[in-house]
Design a protein around this motif. Structure first.
Motif, PDB file in Angstrom:
ATOM      1  N   ALA A 165       0.960  -1.643   0.166  1.00 27.03           N
ATOM      2  CA  ALA A 165      -0.013  -0.063  -0.179  1.00 27.03           C
ATOM      3  C   ALA A 165       0.800   1.403   0.067  1.00 27.03           C
ATOM      4  CB  ALA A 165      -0.883   0.275   1.438  1.00 27.03           C
ATOM      5  N   VAL A 166       0.960   2.203  -0.787  1.00 23.26           N
ATOM      6  CA  VAL A 166       1.203   3.180  -1.126  1.00 23.26           C
ATOM      7  C   VAL A 166       0.811   4.224  -1.898  1.00 23.26           C
ATOM      8  CG1 VAL A 166       3.297   4.699  -2.929  1.00 23.26           C
ATOM      9  CG2 VAL A 166       3.312   2.022  -2.459  1.00 23.26           C
ATOM     10  N   PRO A 175     -13.204   8.134  -0.484  1.00 21.80           N
ATOM     11  CA  PRO A 175     -12.996   9.149  -0.273  1.00 21.80           C
ATOM     12  C   PRO A 175     -11.953   9.515   0.785  1.00 21.80           C
ATOM     13  CG  PRO A 175     -15.353   8.023   0.520  1.00 21.80           C
ATOM     14  CD  PRO A 175     -14.458   7.288  -0.141  1.00 21.80           C
ATOM     15  N   GLU A 176     -11.606  10.792   1.158  1.00 23.37           N
ATOM     16  CA  GLU A 176     -10.527  11.013   1.634  1.00 23.37           C
ATOM     17  C   GLU A 176     -10.536  10.660   3.288  1.00 23.37           C
ATOM     18  OE1 GLU A 176      -6.769  12.433   2.894  1.00 23.37           O
ATOM     19  OE2 GLU A 176      -7.443  12.542   0.302  1.00 23.37           O
ATOM     20  N   GLU A 177     -12.105  10.386   3.690  1.00 24.12           N
ATOM     21  CA  GLU A 177     -11.516   9.754   4.849  1.00 24.12           C
ATOM     22  C   GLU A 177     -11.693   8.336   5.130  1.00 24.12           C
ATOM     23  OE1 GLU A 177     -14.517  10.080   8.895  1.00 24.12           O
ATOM     24  OE2 GLU A 177     -14.720  11.437   7.093  1.00 24.12           O
ATOM     25  N   GLN A 178     -12.546   7.716   4.415  1.00 21.13           N
ATOM     26  CA  GLN A 178     -11.992   6.394   4.473  1.00 21.13           C
ATOM     27  C   GLN A 178     -10.900   5.919   3.522  1.00 21.13           C
ATOM     28  OE1 GLN A 178     -14.847   4.394   1.836  1.00 21.13           O
ATOM     29  NE2 GLN A 178     -14.383   2.368   1.637  1.00 21.13           N
ATOM     30  N   LYS A 179     -10.527   6.511   3.215  1.00 23.73           N
ATOM     31  CA  LYS A 179      -8.630   6.614   2.728  1.00 23.73           C
ATOM     32  C   LYS A 179      -7.744   6.365   3.416  1.00 23.73           C
ATOM     33  CE  LYS A 179      -6.061   9.446   0.576  1.00 23.73           C
ATOM     34  NZ  LYS A 179      -5.624  10.649  -0.503  1.00 23.73           N
ATOM     35  N   GLN A 180      -8.053   7.576   4.960  1.00 28.74           N
ATOM     36  CA  GLN A 180      -6.872   7.855   5.348  1.00 28.74           C
ATOM     37  C   GLN A 180      -7.244   6.315   6.600  1.00 28.74           C
ATOM     38  OE1 GLN A 180      -4.416   9.540   5.540  1.00 28.74           O
ATOM     39  NE2 GLN A 180      -4.658   9.981   3.526  1.00 28.74           N
ATOM     40  N   ALA A 181      -8.743   6.614   6.704  1.00 25.66           N
ATOM     41  CA  ALA A 181      -9.210   5.075   7.967  1.00 25.66           C
ATOM     42  C   ALA A 181      -8.605   3.750   7.095  1.00 25.66           C
ATOM     43  CB  ALA A 181     -10.871   4.705   7.916  1.00 25.66           C
ATOM     44  N   GLN A 182      -8.395   4.068   5.452  1.00 27.56           N
ATOM     45  CA  GLN A 182      -7.805   2.519   5.465  1.00 27.56           C
ATOM     46  C   GLN A 182      -6.243   2.494   5.325  1.00 27.56           C
ATOM     47  OE1 GLN A 182      -9.759   1.268   2.031  1.00 27.56           O
ATOM     48  NE2 GLN A 182      -8.775   0.117   1.305  1.00 27.56           N
ATOM     49  N   PHE A 183      -5.597   3.501   5.584  1.00 29.09           N
ATOM     50  CA  PHE A 183      -4.510   3.434   5.479  1.00 29.09           C
ATOM     51  C   PHE A 183      -3.086   3.296   6.733  1.00 29.09           C
ATOM     52  CE2 PHE A 183      -2.987   6.917   1.503  1.00 29.09           C
ATOM     53  CZ  PHE A 183      -3.626   5.168   0.599  1.00 29.09           C
ATOM     54  N   ALA A 184      -4.604   3.955   7.875  1.00 31.30           N
ATOM     55  CA  ALA A 184      -4.235   3.361   9.037  1.00 31.30           C
ATOM     56  C   ALA A 184      -4.121   2.156   9.191  1.00 31.30           C
ATOM     57  CB  ALA A 184      -5.500   4.582   9.829  1.00 31.30           C
ATOM     58  N   ALA A 185      -6.010   1.079   9.172  1.00 31.80           N
ATOM     59  CA  ALA A 185      -5.868   0.293   9.599  1.00 31.80           C
ATOM     60  C   ALA A 185      -5.010  -1.308   8.197  1.00 31.80           C
ATOM     61  CB  ALA A 185      -7.009  -0.430   9.315  1.00 31.80           C
ATOM     62  N   THR A 189      -1.216  -3.011   9.916  1.00 31.11           N
ATOM     63  CA  THR A 189      -0.408  -4.983   9.992  1.00 31.11           C
ATOM     64  C   THR A 189       1.162  -5.549   9.246  1.00 31.11           C
ATOM     65  OG1 THR A 189      -1.456  -4.957   7.680  1.00 31.11           O
ATOM     66  CG2 THR A 189      -3.419  -5.100   9.330  1.00 31.11           C
ATOM     67  N   VAL A 190       1.769  -4.318   8.601  1.00 33.76           N
ATOM     68  CA  VAL A 190       3.306  -4.207   8.772  1.00 33.76           C
ATOM     69  C   VAL A 190       4.502  -3.990   9.615  1.00 33.76           C
ATOM     70  CG1 VAL A 190       1.788  -3.948   6.677  1.00 33.76           C
ATOM     71  CG2 VAL A 190       2.901  -2.311   7.462  1.00 33.76           C
ATOM     72  N   PRO A 191       5.269  -5.299   9.750  1.00 34.10           N
ATOM     73  CA  PRO A 191       5.826  -3.913  10.657  1.00 34.10           C
ATOM     74  C   PRO A 191       6.443  -2.681  10.382  1.00 34.10           C
ATOM     75  CG  PRO A 191       6.186  -6.795   9.390  1.00 34.10           C
ATOM     76  CD  PRO A 191       5.201  -5.777   8.820  1.00 34.10           C
TER      77      PRO A 191
END
Length: 228
Positions: A165-166, A175-185, A189-191
């Motif tokens: 994910a980049v 939508p920006e809010e959904q994107k940022q939530a997905q990025f945070a999640a 999960t990654v080291p």
């Protein structure tokens, strides 16, 4: 050093073009979007509007460019084919192949490149994420052709960079809010504990261009996602 980046007007392609230009390379970029092309034009030696899915246009482009050192293939059809297999149309799966794998293959056929070719795939090729069957199929195919191409096209070196994910404009369908939530999640999960940046992938591409004893390799740039 003369480098062609197809799909160099945005995201990973643009970051790579800017980085290689700063290194002193003569960088030629292509893209379909005239606004993005105009915005990126000042950062490189040359920019050309090109539909990479058109065999005639790609042939004419490489005929004009002639011989060059390195090719980076970074274009993408976007999020076409995203979703559970039962919910997407097979036409969308075909469009995903038509927008990435087949243009990659045709560009490789036509490019008069002497040094290396670097393909951009994605970590979906080697992960188990629901809703990414089409992405896994396309990027898995791209990664699988690296080894035979390295043998077939030697001494030209063939490698792939496989990002996770980049944060690029690829995600603009959310939508920006959904994107940022997905990025945070995803970051949790990654080291590496963060989302990737285009410059992270650009650094990997720069490495592969300069690594004259590396060919047939797939370099994950995913913060540890595929080993987590």
């Amino acid at each position: 050093m003369r480098i062609v980046i197809m799909g160099g007007t945005s995201g990973i392609g643009l970051a790579t073009a800017q980085s290689l230009t700063a290194d002193g390379a003569e960088v030629i970029i292509t893209g379909r979007n005239p606004k993005k092309l105009a915005a990126a034009k000042s950062a490189v030696a040359f920019a050309e509007q090109l539909d990479s899915t058109s065999e005639d246009d790609v042939t004419a482009f490489f005929d004009r460019i002639g011989v060059f050192d390195h090719l980076v293939l970074a274009f993408s059809p976007g999020a076409v084919g995203l979703g559970p297999l039962n919910d997407i149309k097979l036409a969308d799966v075909k469009a995903a192949f038509d927008g990435k794998l087949f243009p990659y293959l045709f560009a490789i056929q036509r490019a008069q490149v002497t040094g290396s070719i670097t393909l951009i795939s994605a970590s979906t090729a080697r992960s188990a994420l629901a809703g990414t069957v089409a992405f896994a199929a396309v990027n898995g195919a791209i990664e699988r052709i690296v080894s035979p191409l390295a043998a077939e096209l030697a001494p030209v070196r063939i490698n792939a960079v496989s990002p996770g994910a980049v944060d690029t404009p690829w995600w603009s369908f959310l939508p920006e809010e959904q994107k940022q939530a997905q990025f945070a999640a995803a970051a949790d999960t990654v080291p590496a504990k963060r989302i990737g940046r285009p410059t992270d992938v650009a650094d990997a591409i720069r490495y592969l261009i300069g690594a004259t004893y590396v060919t047939g390799s797939i370099l994950p740039v995913d913060g540890g996602f595929t080993v987590a």
